[in-house]
Design a protein around this motif. Sequence first.
Motif, PDB file in Angstrom:
ATOM      1  N   ASP A   1     -11.732 -14.015  14.494  1.00  0.00           N
ATOM      2  CA  ASP A   1     -12.620 -13.908  13.333  1.00  0.00           C
ATOM      3  C   ASP A   1     -12.222 -12.731  12.444  1.00  0.00           C
ATOM      4  O   ASP A   1     -12.222 -12.840  11.205  1.00  0.00           O
ATOM      5  N   ALA A   2     -11.905 -11.598  13.084  1.00  0.00           N
ATOM      6  CA  ALA A   2     -11.514 -10.418  12.311  1.00  0.00           C
ATOM      7  C   ALA A   2     -10.226 -10.680  11.538  1.00  0.00           C
ATOM      8  O   ALA A   2     -10.096 -10.294  10.359  1.00  0.00           O
ATOM      9  N   ALA A   3      -9.256 -11.351  12.148  1.00  0.00           N
ATOM     10  CA  ALA A   3      -7.996 -11.656  11.468  1.00  0.00           C
ATOM     11  C   ALA A   3      -8.213 -12.644  10.323  1.00  0.00           C
ATOM     12  O   ALA A   3      -7.576 -12.537   9.258  1.00  0.00           O
ATOM     13  N   ALA A   4      -9.094 -13.619  10.536  1.00  0.00           N
ATOM     14  CA  ALA A   4      -9.372 -14.602   9.481  1.00  0.00           C
ATOM     15  C   ALA A   4     -10.013 -13.940   8.270  1.00  0.00           C
ATOM     16  O   ALA A   4      -9.691 -14.277   7.119  1.00  0.00           O
ATOM     17  N   ILE A   5     -10.923 -13.002   8.522  1.00  0.00           N
ATOM     18  CA  ILE A   5     -11.555 -12.296   7.404  1.00  0.00           C
ATOM     19  C   ILE A   5     -10.536 -11.432   6.680  1.00  0.00           C
ATOM     20  O   ILE A   5     -10.495 -11.372   5.442  1.00  0.00           O
ATOM     21  N   ALA A   6      -9.661 -10.755   7.438  1.00  0.00           N
ATOM     22  CA  ALA A   6      -8.627  -9.929   6.817  1.00  0.00           C
ATOM     23  C   ALA A   6      -7.671 -10.776   5.982  1.00  0.00           C
ATOM     24  O   ALA A   6      -7.121 -10.300   4.973  1.00  0.00           O
ATOM     25  N   ALA A   7      -7.480 -12.023   6.379  1.00  0.00           N
ATOM     26  CA  ALA A   7      -6.566 -12.894   5.636  1.00  0.00           C
ATOM     27  C   ALA A   7      -7.095 -13.263   4.259  1.00  0.00           C
ATOM     28  O   ALA A   7      -6.326 -13.702   3.389  1.00  0.00           O
ATOM     29  N   THR A   8      -8.399 -13.107   4.022  1.00  0.00           N
ATOM     30  CA  THR A   8      -8.950 -13.422   2.707  1.00  0.00           C
ATOM     31  C   THR A   8      -8.667 -12.323   1.679  1.00  0.00           C
ATOM     32  O   THR A   8      -8.740 -12.576   0.475  1.00  0.00           O
ATOM     33  N   LEU A   9      -8.349 -11.122   2.159  1.00  0.00           N
ATOM     34  CA  LEU A   9      -8.123 -10.019   1.235  1.00  0.00           C
ATOM     35  C   LEU A   9      -6.897 -10.225   0.334  1.00  0.00           C
ATOM     36  O   LEU A   9      -6.978 -10.018  -0.886  1.00  0.00           O
ATOM     37  N   PRO A  10      -5.730 -10.613   0.880  1.00  0.00           N
ATOM     38  CA  PRO A  10      -4.571 -10.808  -0.009  1.00  0.00           C
ATOM     39  C   PRO A  10      -4.819 -11.835  -1.112  1.00  0.00           C
ATOM     40  O   PRO A  10      -4.354 -11.666  -2.245  1.00  0.00           O
ATOM     41  N   ALA A  11      -5.565 -12.901  -0.790  1.00  0.00           N
ATOM     42  CA  ALA A  11      -5.852 -13.913  -1.819  1.00  0.00           C
ATOM     43  C   ALA A  11      -6.722 -13.333  -2.929  1.00  0.00           C
ATOM     44  O   ALA A  11      -6.490 -13.591  -4.126  1.00  0.00           O
ATOM     45  N   LEU A  12      -7.730 -12.520  -2.554  1.00  0.00           N
ATOM     46  CA  LEU A  12      -8.565 -11.886  -3.567  1.00  0.00           C
ATOM     47  C   LEU A  12      -7.757 -10.915  -4.421  1.00  0.00           C
ATOM     48  O   LEU A  12      -7.920 -10.858  -5.646  1.00  0.00           O
ATOM     49  N   ARG A  13      -6.894 -10.150  -3.766  1.00  0.00           N
ATOM     50  CA  ARG A  13      -6.076  -9.194  -4.516  1.00  0.00           C
ATOM     51  C   ARG A  13      -5.099  -9.910  -5.448  1.00  0.00           C
ATOM     52  O   ARG A  13      -4.814  -9.437  -6.552  1.00  0.00           O
ATOM     53  N   GLN A  14      -4.583 -11.053  -5.018  1.00  0.00           N
ATOM     54  CA  GLN A  14      -3.697 -11.830  -5.875  1.00  0.00           C
ATOM     55  C   GLN A  14      -4.450 -12.364  -7.093  1.00  0.00           C
ATOM     56  O   GLN A  14      -3.942 -12.309  -8.225  1.00  0.00           O
ATOM     57  N   GLN A  15      -5.656 -12.872  -6.876  1.00  0.00           N
ATOM     58  CA  GLN A  15      -6.456 -13.357  -7.991  1.00  0.00           C
ATOM     59  C   GLN A  15      -6.783 -12.226  -8.955  1.00  0.00           C
ATOM     60  O   GLN A  15      -6.772 -12.397 -10.177  1.00  0.00           O
ATOM     61  N   ARG A  16      -7.053 -11.065  -8.396  1.00  0.00           N
ATOM     62  CA  ARG A  16      -7.345  -9.909  -9.240  1.00  0.00           C
ATOM     63  C   ARG A  16      -6.106  -9.511 -10.039  1.00  0.00           C
ATOM     64  O   ARG A  16      -6.206  -9.182 -11.226  1.00  0.00           O
ATOM     65  N   ALA A  17      -4.936  -9.543  -9.410  1.00  0.00           N
ATOM     66  CA  ALA A  17      -3.695  -9.198 -10.107  1.00  0.00           C
ATOM     67  C   ALA A  17      -3.427 -10.172 -11.255  1.00  0.00           C
ATOM     68  O   ALA A  17      -3.040  -9.761 -12.367  1.00  0.00           O
ATOM     69  N   LEU A  18      -3.625 -11.470 -11.006  1.00  0.00           N
ATOM     70  CA  LEU A  18      -3.418 -12.459 -12.070  1.00  0.00           C
ATOM     71  C   LEU A  18      -4.371 -12.217 -13.233  1.00  0.00           C
ATOM     72  O   LEU A  18      -3.979 -12.318 -14.405  1.00  0.00           O
ATOM     73  N   ALA A  19      -5.634 -11.889 -12.918  1.00  0.00           N
ATOM     74  CA  ALA A  19      -6.624 -11.682 -13.975  1.00  0.00           C
ATOM     75  C   ALA A  19      -6.321 -10.433 -14.790  1.00  0.00           C
ATOM     76  O   ALA A  19      -6.425 -10.449 -16.026  1.00  0.00           O
ATOM     77  N   ILE A  20      -5.916  -9.337 -14.136  1.00  0.00           N
ATOM     78  CA  ILE A  20      -5.660  -8.103 -14.878  1.00  0.00           C
ATOM     79  C   ILE A  20      -4.373  -8.221 -15.684  1.00  0.00           C
ATOM     80  O   ILE A  20      -4.271  -7.677 -16.792  1.00  0.00           O
ATOM     81  N   HIS A  21      -3.379  -8.944 -15.168  1.00  0.00           N
ATOM     82  CA  HIS A  21      -2.153  -9.162 -15.943  1.00  0.00           C
ATOM     83  C   HIS A  21      -2.440 -10.016 -17.175  1.00  0.00           C
ATOM     84  O   HIS A  21      -1.911  -9.743 -18.267  1.00  0.00           O
ATOM     85  N   ALA A  22      -3.253 -11.040 -16.994  1.00  0.00           N
ATOM     86  CA  ALA A  22      -3.624 -11.878 -18.138  1.00  0.00           C
ATOM     87  C   ALA A  22      -4.397 -11.069 -19.169  1.00  0.00           C
ATOM     88  O   ALA A  22      -4.183 -11.220 -20.384  1.00  0.00           O
ATOM     89  N   LEU A  23      -5.282 -10.200 -18.719  1.00  0.00           N
ATOM     90  CA  LEU A  23      -6.057  -9.369 -19.635  1.00  0.00           C
ATOM     91  C   LEU A  23      -5.137  -8.440 -20.421  1.00  0.00           C
ATOM     92  O   LEU A  23      -5.319  -8.245 -21.637  1.00  0.00           O
ATOM     93  N   ALA A  24      -4.154  -7.846 -19.750  1.00  0.00           N
ATOM     94  CA  ALA A  24      -3.224  -6.944 -20.430  1.00  0.00           C
ATOM     95  C   ALA A  24      -2.477  -7.669 -21.546  1.00  0.00           C
ATOM     96  O   ALA A  24      -2.339  -7.146 -22.667  1.00  0.00           O
TER      97      ALA A  24
END
Length: 487
Positions: free
Chosen positions: A239-262
């Motif tokens: 369970d702990a590993a599965a939750i940790a695996a969601t972080l990279p996807a969120l960070r990737q979505q955040r990176a795409l959004a901030i790059h698009a904003l720039a």
Amino acid sequence: MRFTYTSFVLAAAAALALAACSFAPSGEPPAMPSSGHYGAQAQVSKTVTAGGVVQSFDIGATPGPQWWRLYRSDALDALVDEGLRNSPTLAATQRTLSAAQEELRAQVGASTLPSIDGAVQVERARSPVVPGLGPEQVQYNFFAGQLLAHYTFDLFGQTRYMNSGNAARVNVQAFELEASRRALAANIVGSAINVAAFDRQIALTEQLVAVSNDAASDDVQRYAMGSLSRAQALASKQDAAAIAATLPALRQQRALAIHALAVLIGRTPDNAPSVPDLDSLSLPEHVPVAVPSDLLRSRPDIRAADAAVKAAAADVGAATAQLFPSLSLTGSMGRGGFSWPAVLSGAGGLWAIGAGLSQPIFHGGALFAQRRASIDAYDAAVLHYKSTVLSAFQDVANSLAALDNDAQTLASNEAATEAAHEAFDDTATRHRMGSLPSSATHATEARYLNARIGAARAAGQRMSDTAALFQAMGELPAPQQTSASTQ
């Protein structure tokens, strides 16, 4: 055979001359059905309370410019202002519009006013030598200066129709520029909100990962002590590993959004701007909702489709007018001679005047085919107008339904968050008293953090959908129409 076709052309021209209304359609857009509301269900007057805000839908209110300032965030205002000022795409569209306006001015001036040109000729020549006839060679100078004038009468309105159509096309570009400006503002606001929502979700997920790792460590220790099965300990680690695996996807979505904003605000992705915190954004409490009939005048894309209908109607008139006679006048005046004294004397005067009348007789059916093509293009423009209006109504209906559902979703998430918080506080208190193990505290804290993540996601979605509704309503001021007669 030629006589028969010529007679047909002349008869058709006479019939069209008698029926002036057949030169061009009116150019008015077709009437569209309009009801009291946009969606399948009647629009509610306000949403449920969520995030401490009840959004009211002000039916019939006039949309205003710079709607993003309703979020009451100076940082967000600065981002939108920078984007509208520095966007190369928007600037290129503006330059294209300016070029089209200048071309229209040139076309109107060249087609409605006489053209006058000056010409000067200075020549020294030698005539051919003919043996036995006159001198062996003749050399002479020739001097001339003239003003040349030309004017074509717009007897049947072909020039007027062409200029009117070109002016309408410039209006299409002007409204498209306004639509691009509105879309840019909405995209900047939406991207900034998405980044802020991702920041909140990432921070909460990081806390959730820490709690899950602590719970997994506790379960490993309990397994080592024999108070927990190995399967349960492994399940906790999974369970702990599965939750940790969601972080990279969120960070990737955040990176795409901030790059698009720039890029939206005219920066490179490595120079991305800072984004306001989600809590610093105030959800607009009053949302103006234009009635469907007013939406036809407030949305630039609808007005662009309307201008396209007018341009297509003018094309029909121009294609019809070219079947009729054309009258042109030409004239020139000046002085000329073989020497300067001759040029300046009374004998050096030059002038000419002429008129030309032309009537199309046989063009292999091309003129009639062009007129039929323009009529088909007009019908297509009318259908495109209808499609644009229907899509606009759909956009507004979807946005209104989304805001109503967003408020209910956020309210449910907030209720779940409050219940999870109370359960966590109760469990933590009982753990401190020694009546519950730490695993129970970890479990309730994880549920509380999950509830907060859902609430953050719902709050961001509500703010983004509000921006989408403002864009769908057409808040930014419409451009001034360009008229062929004023160029």
